[in-house]
Design a protein around this motif. Structure first.
Motif: not given
Length: 914
Positions: A182-189, A424-428, A442-444, A492-497
């Motif tokens: 969902n556009g946020l990085p995912v760590p390697s296992e 875990n992700q929270l998106l708006g 944001v993701s943790y 974290a990702n923030l974007e204004y258009n």
């Protein structure tokens, strides 16, 4: 009685693209009489469209192209829910509840298009200024794909590395690719990899996958091959619950009378073994050295469901949840594993190689969304993955430095690896007004990887007497190994258009600004307990090694030693800790010069700092570097016609060395030993792409593209010129480049739009690539001073292709589908894949390259629905069962170093939807 047809309308957001319409046609039927409902007027709610069926019940309307589902409710009829899917034809069969009083006069029609359908994703691809390729849930199901790695491998220019979840895009492997959710990085296992293994993501959690082979400023700039973004499942529609179970068999494993694995792990893959508290003061290991007989029959089960709600104040809430468990067993028999020198003489010649493996994947996902109103959406996404792999490998043959003239070497390696990933992700998403919008996320994420109690035994087999003796040339020949990795990451990702000259759906220009931040911490430790034999000639039974390795023999026949061991038996593990911080600001301008030409110019300002410290058997030390980069990108799209595009893209990116590559840590495989190089530094990449694409009609595409990449200071895996022949990592030259072409065709051959529609489609993609790079021994020597020593390399060739790069890759599929009025359906697909030879390891010391020979695979997938509730699926994969070979290309001819067959895989599953 007043008769109404009420159909709910949910329109997807198309903020980045201009809105267009599609034609929707079909026939309204009375299901009881099977007669068309003629001369009936209906409207499309919210779109101010009114239409009427003709004397044969046919209708034709135009609706926005982001509609994807019809929810139909008619007084006097049972509720019906249907997707538009990938067809623009929809015949609606309305089942009466009270057939004595039916008078359909007015109908309200509402549509939602299936965003994961092939036609919908191709439509997004057509309208996007960016070069992006998508594969959605519908196509994954049609091709019988079970995980994200196999999904990506169906796309042009992509291959999956045999036996792993790693993929190569345009010949560029793990270090050059980047994975996000969902556009946020995912760590390697895995401590060895930059990217998470894509086969950890089952298709149940995937809505679609986007593959971007060109860079834009919203992506992490550690990019050279592709950005692979997984869009997790988001459900909008009526409530459903589906359960399923299945069985899968591997032809090699099921016929293997000795399907053995190591002792310890359980069937579900959650159990692990801990290091004994007093591991070096006595024999206190609880797991047996003896192989354990296991069942080769595998299968799984899953449950998934979702529902959405609409409230009177206009708010909406929806959820989707899934939980699944899958396992698989595989066996390799009568294989070959060897290593040779430049003259073809064997260093190791293990002519009898077997491997039994058993893997599990347990996945749970919950996805929630809440729309406060049409302009504000909040989304929560959590995914937990527990993946395990067990393997028992046995090698028999000549082993250098172990076997004598009258002996054979016998190596047994049992490995259990357990990976847990929690995302875990929270998106708006917020529409501020008709010209502005704001997106954030944001993701943790946490990762825990364990390799608990990897066991190794090496023995000598006397040819004449048939007795086995433990090899005692070095204490490390018989050992137990424990490895653990813990990683935490916040991003974290923030974007204004903001748009000018129009609104968010159609505009003259758009400017975007944003921020991205990423903080990662990794802790790694490893313990290896070596068994030092005190007396030579220890006779053993290879299937009952516990008779020798036990407490009664401890101290008299063997002792246990490890790294940094103190006289009182205390010891310290080998360990390293790494930290990465990335702070990013970006800006992008999109400008429509006219209705044909659109340009997107962006720049990404990125500050990066990476540090690592280690305490290992090689040394104790630390290393850090930081850099600031301005990374521009340019994308152009020219609409040749309404259905044809010409595209161009160019960008600058970089490639980072990974934590494990820069830590002075030694990892010993059965036949290879790896160690880090703290002096590695990032590569710089320059990328360019052109592409022509034509969309003849919905669900079809024909495209042809070319690409080129120039890499400064490429990083490679290389053999060190030393007596141990360890493998390390280095910036092996000043330059490298790759150029190539890609073709993709998706075409509908048969499209019967009767009351029982049927379709025959064909798909083909192919890629050709040429790569070359400098291999500079002097550069490696001058740039890699650590611990007072330099790395010496002696490349066989001064220039060579990239490792993992096949010259030619192709995928093809043929699919037939048919649907019946009562809810039944069938879909059959034949899928074919081929890749040509590719370099596994570069040649050194006059030895030739090690090359994985090309091979083909053929799969057959059958999906069926007996009715709207019951589905039965069958798959037969790897039907050609090719021999997988690796050769060393010496001057006097190729020498085979690895050879085996995987066997055919068969699966049968049943699901029921309530």
């Amino acid at each position: 009685m007043k008769r109404n047809l009420t159909l709910l309308l949910l329109l997807g957001s198309a903020a980045l693209f201009a809105q267009t319409n599609i034609k929707l046609e079909g026939t309204l039927f009375d299901q009881k009489t099977n007669q068309p409902l003629s001369e009936k007027t209906f409207v499309v709610e919210g779109l101010n469209i009114q239409a009427k069926t003709d004397e044969k019940g046919r209708y034709e309307i135009s609706v926005p192209d982001d509609t994807y589902q019809l929810d139909i409710k008619v007084d006097g009829y049972q509720s019906v829910s249907q997707n538009l899917s990938d067809s623009n034809t929809l015949n609606m069969y309305l089942k009466p509840v009270d057939i004595s009083n039916i008078d359909l006069t007015t109908a309200v029609v509402t549509g939602r298009k299936d965003k994961s359908g092939e036609a919908s994703l191709l439509n997004i691809q057509k309208k996007s200024v960016k070069m992006v390729e998508n594969i959605g849930a519908a196509e994954l199901d049609r091709k019988g794909v079970s995980d994200a790695a196999s999904a990506v491998a169906k796309m042009a220019g992509v291959t999956k590395q045999e036996g792993t979840g790693d993929v190569f895009v345009r010949g560029l492997g793990d270090r050059y690719n980047y994975t996000s959710l969902n556009g946020l990085p995912v760590p390697s296992e895995n401590p060895s990899n930059k990217n998470i293994k894509l086969d950890l993501f089952p298709t149940d959690v995937i809505d679609y996958i986007s593959l971007s082979k060109t860079f834009n400023v919203r992506m992490m700039a550690d990019f050279g091959g592709a950005n692979i973004d997984i869009a997790s499942k988001l459900y909008e529609g009526k409530g459903f619950l589906e359960i399923g179970t299945g069985l899968n068999l591997n032809s090699n494993a099921i016929t293997n009378k000795n399907f053995n694995l190591q002792d310890g792990p359980n069937w579900f893959g959650f159990q692990k073994t801990k290091i004994p508290a007093n591991a070096t003061t006595g024999y206190n290991f609880t797991n047996s050295f003896n192989p354990q007989s296991k069942s080769a029959v595998a299968g799984g089960f899953n449950i998934k469901g979702g529902k959405s709600y609409k409230f009177e104040n206009g708010a909406k809430f929806g959820f989707f949840a899934t939980a699944s468990f899958d396992n698989s067993a595989q066996s390799i028999e009568n294989g070959l594993a060897a290593s040779v020198n430049a003259e073809g003489a064997y260093l190791n010649n293990l002519t009898d190689y077997t491997k039994n493996s058993y893997n599990t994947n347990t996945t749970g996902m919950v996805n929630l969304y809440y729309d406060f109103n049409a302009n504000n959406r909040l989304r929560v996404n959590s995914i937990f993955i527990n993946n395990t792999s067990q393997s028992l490998q046995e090698y028999k043959g000549y082993v250098r430095d172990v076997t004598g003239d009258d002996e054979l070497g016998f190596i047994r390696r049992g490995t259990y690896e357990k990976n847990q990933v929690f995302v875990n992700q929270l998106l708006g998403d917020h529409k501020l007004n008709d010209k502005s919008e704001f997106h954030w996320g944001v993701s943790y994420n946490t990762v825990k990887q364990d390799m608990p109690d990897r066991i190794q035994n090496i023995m000598r087999l006397k040819k004449q007497t048939g007795v086995y003796l433990l090899a005692d040339q070095d204490a490390s020949l018989n050992n137990r190994y424990y490895q653990s990795l813990n990683e935490n990451e916040i991003s974290a990702n923030l974007e204004y258009n903001h748009v000018f000259g129009g609104d968010l759906k159609e505009y003259k220009a758009r400017i975007s600004v944003g921020y991205q931040g990423r903080h990662k911490e990794r802790d790694f430790e490893a313990n290896q307990f070596n068994f030092r034999l005190y007396n030579g000639g220890n006779l053993v039974d290879p299937n009952n090694l516990d008779a020798f390795f036990n407490q009664s023999n401890y101290g008299s026949k063997f002792g246990i030693v490890t790294f940094d061991m103190e006289p009182n038996g205390r010891y310290k593990p080998q360990e390293y800790s790494g930290q990465k911080d990335i702070q990013v600001g970006f800006a992008e301008v999109e400008y429509n010069f006219n209705d044909r030409l659109t340009a997107v110019l962006g720049v990404r300002a990125e500050y990066l700092k990476q540090s690592i410290d280690w305490y290992t058997a090689l040394s104790k030390g630390d290393r850090s570097f930081d850099q600031f980069e301005l990374l521009p990108s340019l994308m152009l799209r020219y609409k040749l016609t309404e259905n044809q595009n010409f595209r161009f893209a160019t960008s600058k990116t970089y490639t980072l060395p990974q934590f494990k590559e820069t830590a002075m840590f030694v990892y010993e495989d059965v036949t290879e030993t790896f160690r880090g190089n703290p002096m590695l530094y990032p590569s710089t990449n320059y990328n360019a792409d052109i592409k022509w694409e034509w969309f003849p009609k919905s669900g079809e595409v024909i495209s042809l593209g070319g690409f080129g990449k120039y890499i400064q200071d490429p990083i490679n895996t290389t053999t060190i010129a030393s007596s141990s022949n360890d493998i390390s990592y280095a910036n092996t030259g000043d330059w490298g480049y790759a150029v190539g072409a890609e073709l993709e065709v998706r075409k509908t051959i048969l499209d019967n739009k009767s009351s029982n529609p049927e379709q025959l489609t064909v798909g083909l993609n192919a890629a050709y690539m040429y790569s070359n790079q400098e291999l500079n021994n002097e550069k490696v020597y001058n740039e890699t001073l650590f611990n007072g020593q330099r790395i010496n390399t002696n490349f066989t060739n001064a220039e060579d292709a990239f490792t993992g790069a096949s010259d030619f890759i192709s995928n093809a599929d043929l699919s037939y589908s048919k649907k019946w009025e009562r809810g039944g359906s069938i879909m059959a697909t034949v899928a074919y894949n081929y890749f040509s030879d590719r370099i596994y390891a570069l040649g050194t010391e006059t030895r030739g390259n090690q090359v994985d020979k090309g091979f083909s695979t053929l799969d057959f997938i059958l999906r069926s629905k007996l009715n709207k509730n019951i589905g039965i699926n069958f798959s037969a994969k790897n039907l050609l069962n090719p021999t997988i070979d690796r050769v060393q290309e010496n001057l006097n001819g190729d020498v085979k170093t690895l050879s085996y067959k995987k066997g055919m895989n068969f699966g049968l599953s049943v699901n029921y939807q309530f």
